[in-house]
Design an enzyme around this catalytic site. Structure first.
Site, PDB file in Angstrom:
ATOM      1  CB  CYS A 245      22.695 -80.134  21.993  1.00  0.00           C
ATOM      2  SG  CYS A 245      22.603 -80.755  20.128  1.00  0.00           S
ATOM      3  CG  HIS A 327      17.475 -79.387  21.036  1.00  0.00           C
ATOM      4  ND1 HIS A 327      18.229 -78.103  21.371  1.00  0.00           N
ATOM      5  CD2 HIS A 327      18.083 -80.211  20.392  1.00  0.00           C
ATOM      6  CE1 HIS A 327      19.168 -78.087  20.615  1.00  0.00           C
ATOM      7  NE2 HIS A 327      19.215 -79.375  19.905  1.00  0.00           N
ATOM      8  CD  GLU A 329      15.921 -76.461  23.568  1.00  0.00           C
ATOM      9  OE1 GLU A 329      16.437 -76.566  22.218  1.00  0.00           O
ATOM     10  OE2 GLU A 329      16.232 -77.228  24.115  1.00  0.00           O
TER      11      GLU A 329
END
Length: 350
Positions: A245, A327, A329
């Site tokens: 990001c 993202h 995660e």
């Protein structure tokens, strides 16, 4: 309490203020996620923003203390159509309204959030005010002029260096507003992490005998962080570097590339991204308002967004660098891209 949502384009909407009964100003953006509102609220990348949820009812499974992505709420305001008065989930520990009050966050409800989303899509992200007062045009203009989000990273980053023990690779983490699930994802792979504040110098980081460096997600415009970019430049070629990001955007600047602001950003849990190396499409979790528009010569594009063909990932085998815009995660969102943490470690291992 009755209130108004006033947009920078002159439009105004009536509704009710809940959570903290006060006034707030921020950048109005929208998120298309149907679930994951707690992770969204506690994601530091939303610092300075008023988030509109497109899904009509929010709060139906309540709040619990396990699903926090940081220690508190960071956004400036929260806009929904309707809140669930009686959340129903065995993990529920408090209501959405109670959580917002506890964190002193002003929220607004009773407005057609899909109409708001259409306005943002057509006119772009803009500043907005949530207030219970009848403000004059002069007061509205003054509110907008005072709003500034340039120091967002300094607000959300750790204030001191700390370590998370592990027996695997030693990874330095530059915290620009990191989500906890990124740290969990590296911990699951038994990495030893040294987490640094956003303004730590390259010289200080290099003292820790690291195997690689990770640049985290975070809020704001990467072009404002010129000092950070200069420190990253000093470490390129000396350490393998991976990033997500904002870290991905900062790497682009450090390598001679650039970023630009998207009209209304990518925020939600359902964005299709193509991994060009694997020739596969993954549904991803995203939260960003800026994107790389000029790819550095040293980097090759590895991922693209299938909605608008924007750049979602870059890599350099020679410099041992890999970064993605979205993202992997998740939290909230699908964990399809969790494999990227293994790819990150492969880059660090060389």
């Amino acid at each position: 309490m009755k209130g108004k949502l006033i947009l920078e384009n002159g439009m105004s909407f009536e509704g009710k203020i809940f959570g903290e009964l006060g006034e707030t100003v921020g950048e109005l953006v929208f998120n298309t996620g149907m679930t994951g509102y707690q992770e969204l609220l506690t994601d530091p990348s939303y610092c300075g923003q008023i988030v509109v949820m497109t899904y009509p009812m929010i709060g139906n499974y309540g709040i619990n203390l396990e699903d926090m992505e940081s220690s508190k709420i960071h956004l400036k305001g929260f806009v929904i159509k309707e809140d669930a008065k009686l959340p129903n989930n065995f993990r529920c520990e408090m209501t959405l309204d109670g959580f917002l009050r506890q964190n002193k966050v002003v929220a607004f409800k009773g407005v057609d959030t899909r109409q708001l989303t259409k306005i943002i899509r057509e006119e772009g992200a803009m500043r907005a005010i949530i207030t219970s007062q009848d403000l004059t045009q002069k007061e509205i203009d003054e509110h907008f002029e005072k709003f500034c989000n340039k120091d967002a990273v300094s607000k959300v980053s750790t204030k001191e260096i700390y370590e998370i023990p592990g027996t695997g690779k030693r990874i330095g983490v530059m915290d620009f507003g990191i989500k906890r699930n990124i740290l969990r994802s590296f911990k699951k792979r038994d990495c030893h992490m040294v987490v640094f504040p956003w303004n730590t110098t390259a010289e200080e980081i290099m003292k820790y005998d690291l195997d690689g460096l990770f640049l985290s997600n975070g809020p704001g415009d990467p072009a404002d962080l010129t000092e950070v970019i200069n420190e990253i430049k000093k470490m390129i070629g000396k350490l393998p570097i991976v990033a997500i990001c904002l870290g991905h955007q900062l790497l682009a600047w450090a390598l001679g590339g650039s970023t630009t602001k998207l009209k209304y950003g990518h925020r939600g849990c359902n964005h299709p991204v193509k991994d060009l190396e694997k020739n596969k499409i993954f549904i991803t979790s995203q939260n960003h308002g800026y994107v790389v528009d000029n790819v550095p010569e040293a980097m090759k594009v590895t991922h693209i967004n299938l909605n608008d063909n924007s750049i979602e990932g870059m890599k350099s085998s020679e410099l041992k660098i890999m970064c993605v815009q979205y993202h992997p995660e998740a939290w909230p969102g699908p964990s399809d891209s969790d494999y990227l943490f293994d790819d990150f470690l492969q880059v660090i291992e060389g």
